[in-house]
Design an enzyme around this catalytic site. Structure first.
Site, PDB file in Angstrom:
ATOM      1  N   ASN A   1       0.829  -1.209   0.000  1.00  0.00           N
ATOM      2  CA  ASN A   1       0.000   0.000   0.000  1.00  0.00           C
ATOM      3  C   ASN A   1       0.862   1.257   0.000  1.00  0.00           C
ATOM      4  O   ASN A   1       0.608   2.218  -0.735  1.00  0.00           O
ATOM      5  CB  ASN A   1      -0.903   0.027   1.239  1.00  0.00           C
TER       6      ASN A   1
ATOM      7  N   ARG B   1     -10.930  -3.735 -14.331  1.00  0.00           N
ATOM      8  CA  ARG B   1      -9.785  -4.583 -13.975  1.00  0.00           C
ATOM      9  C   ARG B   1     -10.191  -6.031 -14.177  1.00  0.00           C
ATOM     10  O   ARG B   1     -11.216  -6.469 -13.650  1.00  0.00           O
ATOM     11  CB  ARG B   1      -9.353  -4.364 -12.524  1.00  0.00           C
TER      12      ARG B   1
ATOM     13  N   ARG C   1      -5.361   2.472 -13.375  1.00  0.00           N
ATOM     14  CA  ARG C   1      -3.979   2.573 -12.895  1.00  0.00           C
ATOM     15  C   ARG C   1      -3.404   1.221 -12.483  1.00  0.00           C
ATOM     16  O   ARG C   1      -4.028   0.469 -11.738  1.00  0.00           O
ATOM     17  CB  ARG C   1      -3.886   3.551 -11.728  1.00  0.00           C
TER      18      ARG C   1
ATOM     19  N   HIS D   1     -15.646   3.618 -14.881  1.00  0.00           N
ATOM     20  CA  HIS D   1     -15.480   2.833 -13.659  1.00  0.00           C
ATOM     21  C   HIS D   1     -16.725   2.014 -13.336  1.00  0.00           C
ATOM     22  O   HIS D   1     -16.732   1.221 -12.403  1.00  0.00           O
ATOM     23  CB  HIS D   1     -15.152   3.793 -12.504  1.00  0.00           C
TER      24      HIS D   1
ATOM     25  N   TYR E   1     -12.320  -9.381  -1.994  1.00  0.00           N
ATOM     26  CA  TYR E   1     -13.018  -8.115  -1.745  1.00  0.00           C
ATOM     27  C   TYR E   1     -14.485  -8.386  -1.453  1.00  0.00           C
ATOM     28  O   TYR E   1     -15.097  -9.256  -2.073  1.00  0.00           O
ATOM     29  CB  TYR E   1     -12.949  -7.200  -2.977  1.00  0.00           C
TER      30      TYR E   1
ATOM     31  N   ARG F   1     -14.181   2.532   4.618  1.00  0.00           N
ATOM     32  CA  ARG F   1     -13.019   1.672   4.858  1.00  0.00           C
ATOM     33  C   ARG F   1     -11.701   2.445   4.864  1.00  0.00           C
ATOM     34  O   ARG F   1     -10.849   2.233   5.706  1.00  0.00           O
ATOM     35  CB  ARG F   1     -12.977   0.579   3.796  1.00  0.00           C
TER      36      ARG F   1
ATOM     37  N   HIS G   1     -15.248  -3.397   0.144  1.00  0.00           N
ATOM     38  CA  HIS G   1     -15.213  -2.717  -1.153  1.00  0.00           C
ATOM     39  C   HIS G   1     -16.586  -2.312  -1.681  1.00  0.00           C
ATOM     40  O   HIS G   1     -16.680  -1.475  -2.586  1.00  0.00           O
ATOM     41  CB  HIS G   1     -14.516  -3.631  -2.174  1.00  0.00           C
TER      42      HIS G   1
END
Length: 696
Positions: free
Chosen positions: A51, A382, A412, A442, A475, A571, A599
């Site tokens: 992270n 993704r 990204r 997204h 997730y 979160r 998530h």
């Protein structure tokens, strides 16, 4: 006369970057927690490091660019300038990484030793182990390693971001002149090397860089190795694209990905136990790194090697890992019926990873081979490396169906993977689109058009997470499967909007960003305020990853001032400070960090007992409201609403893994008085068939 409170006061807000560091501190707390199994603690230590790498590569790099450009305007919430943010980030990061190192050396390594698992230095090896290491170096490491001399003819080499390197000082045996060389620790080789051992002795390991250091003289015959010091660079990884002028976006992104490897250094990590001050000064100078961006450690650099250690040890050490929670088949999906038939009987909400992601994969697979399916349309943000979703889309195109896929090639750190998928899909005859300049798509949506006796029917999937079956096991996310007619018409307009020259449609049920999504949330908050004024029972619950949008924060302040009860499960980043008298005393913010990454984005407005439920791909961040194409979808099915109620109820009663944000921005564990509730385990229990059924 009532005094008006200025809701723009910076004391009411957390800085975005420092709030993110507070989240990563909560990750580190999971490594500290002795109630977590030992290998899980090590994995949290690795997650903390991974992270932090991304944070420096993107967020810190961006702030440094602002300072370099002379930009000194404060951000719009906590009012910190870029320079002030960097100073605070450096101070906080130093405290956290020092705590991480002490935890590793003083607690976790001794705990591993108690389990007969040990990392050895070369000087601790017995004769058999030393012979093994020497043979391993000669046969596997020496042929791969490339020593790079640094002198007037050979400049300091360009080193990859996040690569581990050795700075080696040498003495020419004939002239006694000091020399410098760099050895990059090969990333293609396993960093954790297991040593031979007797079963009764447990398991022994060494790190690759320690082996290379010990045998460094083998790389430089004719020279004496005076010292070898480990160091690591983190580089700026932000892409710089002028999409308006980009005729070939794929080509431009591929070029930028190459630049990412060699971006400006934003952090230098060194092994303080090995590196002398002269070498440190040289690296600072040649890498153009500020002294405050140097981090010195006595422990190994880059704790992400603990991921591979976990994978090596976990299969034979069940007592050192969490009990596996196997995703369950949804009770709302009868095994005997096909998905198309089941979906026509009512909406279905799946909660991953407690419930399996396979129905989503099966829906695409079934659609690809069903002769009555005419078209499939999907957005991909993704995707896994060997995705069955891609295979289904390719199969559908081969079967002659109309297949349209929006592949977000600006996601990204997934750009390269997504570019390859885009090319593969295009070669198979899939209509691939890349969205709008300046925006990331997204949203997570699939539309399947099927010819049936009654006419065309549209089958849809909406998700809060990506179409990635691997992360769907890690997730927490929700999937809505539906044939709602109005949703189908909105979905058709949505894809036409993405692929054509159509204006943004007037939705029947959806809300989308950019444009109306922020306004839609504000409208519902206003409705709750009005309902509270007449009924006195206003209540908002919202679950998301991050909350940074100032307009929405100020609207929540307004609702709190009106007396509306607001429960937020955020979160990660949360720029809102709760519990401030006269401003946010009716707002409660908590964060859960547990074995799964929280998530899902879920929203509830009480509306005097006639509640409205929504799921979304969007967090309450300014980028989601203005820079991304997002969807908000209402949930009408009562079974699905009950499932969202369970998710929120358990999350807001968790007193094991939940932390509550205090008015000063600090997070503290909740009070464990009474029955303990660990929400993720409780949610999993809801999906498991009642074990007593077989006994009755």
């Amino acid at each position: 006369m009532t005094q008006t409170i200025n809701l723009d006061n910076p004391a009411y807000y957390n800085n975005r970057e420092l709030s993110w560091l507070a989240f990563n501190e909560r990750v580190l707390e999971e490594a500290v927690d002795p109630y977590n199994p030992l290998l899980e603690r090590l994995k949290f230590l690795a997650i903390f490091s991974a992270n932090l790498d991304e944070f420096y590569m993107v967020r810190v790099a961006g702030l440094k660019d602002q300072v370099k450009a002379g930009f000194n305007k404060p951000e719009n919430k906590a009012r910190l300038t870029p320079k002030q943010q960097l100073e605070a980030i450096g101070e906080k990061t130093r405290r956290l990484t020092e705590a991480q190192e002490k935890l590793f050396e003083n607690e976790l390594m001794p705990a591993l030793k108690d389990e007969q698992i040990e990392f050895l230095s070369v000087h601790e090896l017995d004769h058999a182990q030393l012979s093994f290491v020497e043979a391993h170096f000669q046969n596997y490491i020496f042929p791969v390693v490339t020593p790079m001399a640094v002198d007037t003819a050979r400049p300091f080499p360009l080193l990859l971001s996040k690569s581990l390197n050795l700075a080696v000082t040498l003495t020419d045996e004939s002239t006694q002149a000091p020399l410098l060389a760099i050895v990059q620790v090969p990333r293609v080789l396993a960093r954790v090397i297991e040593l031979p051992h007797r079963p009764s002795e447990g398991r022994r390991f060494m790190l690759l860089e320690d082996v290379i250091t010990y045998f460094a003289a083998e790389l430089f015959p004719g020279y004496t190795v005076a010292s070898a010091s480990t160091f690591r660079i983190t580089r700026n990884a932000d892409l710089s694209l002028d999409e308006e002028d980009a005729r070939d976006l794929l080509r431009d992104i591929e070029k930028e990905l190459e630049k990412r490897k060699w971006g400006a250094a934003v952090r230098l990590e060194v092994s303080g136990s090995q590196m002398d001050e002269g070498m440190l000064h040289y690296l600072i100078d040649v890498l153009d790194v500020a002294r405050e961006d140097v981090y010195s450690f006595s422990a190994p650099l880059d704790f992400t090697f603990l991921f591979s250690l976990y994978e090596q040890l976990a299969p034979g050490a069940e007592h050192l890992v969490n009990e596996a929670l196997i995703p369950q088949s949804s009770k709302d999906l009868p095994a005997s019926e096909d998905l198309f038939q089941t979906m026509t009987n009512g909406d279905i909400l799946l909660h991953h990873p407690y419930e399996s992601f396979h129905p989503v994969l099966d829906l695409l697979s079934q659609a690809a081979s069903d002769p009555d399916v005419l078209a499939i349309k999907q957005t991909l943000y993704r995707v896994a490396d060997d995705s069955p979703i891609i295979e289904s889309l390719l199969q559908a195109a081969e079967n002659g169906k109309e297949v349209t896929v929006l592949v977000e090639i600006k996601a990204r750190f997934d750009e390269e993977n997504n570019i390859q998928w885009a090319k593969t899909l295009e070669k198979a005859g899939v209509h691939v689109i890349y969205g709008f300049p300046g925006l990331k798509t997204h949203s997570k949506i699939t539309l399947i058009v099927r010819h049936e006796k009654s006419g065309l029917r549209r089958y849809m999937h909406f998700g809060t997470g990506n179409y990635n079956e691997k992360t769907a096991k890690l997730y927490t996310d929700t999937s809505l499967l539906t044939t709602n007619r109005a949703f189908g018409e909105d979905a058709t307009h949505f894809f036409n909007y993405l692929s054509g020259f159509s204006f943004k449609p007037a939705w029947q049920e959806f809300a989308a960003a950019p444009g109306e999504l922020r306004h839609t949330f504000i409208t519902w908050i206003d409705k709750e305020i009005e309902m509270h004024r007449t009924q006195g029972n206003g209540w908002i619950q919202a679950k998301m990853n991050s909350l940074t949008d100032k307009t929405l924060i100020m609207k929540l302040f307004e609702a709190s001032q009106a007396g509306v009860k607001i429960d937020l499960l955020v979160r990660g980043i949360c720029c809102l400070r709760p519990g401030i008298e006269g401003v946010s005393e009716n707002i409660h913010v908590r964060s859960i960090v547990d074995r799964f990454l929280e998530h899902s984005r879920l929203f509830y407005f009480h509306q005097n007992g006639s509640p409205r439920y929504f799921l979304s791909s969007a967090d309450w961040m300014t980028r989601n409201m203005e820079k991304r194409i997002e969807l908000l979808v209402p949930v009408y099915d009562m079974r699905a609403q009950k499932k969202i109620d369970d998710i929120l109820r358990l999350a807001f009663t968790d007193n094991v893994k939940a932390r509550v944000q205090q008015p000063d921005g600090r997070y503290t564990y909740t009070d464990q008085a009474g029955t303990t509730v660990q929400s993720q385990l409780e949610l999993y229990a809801l999906t498991v068939p009642f074990r007593g059924e077989a006994e009755d």
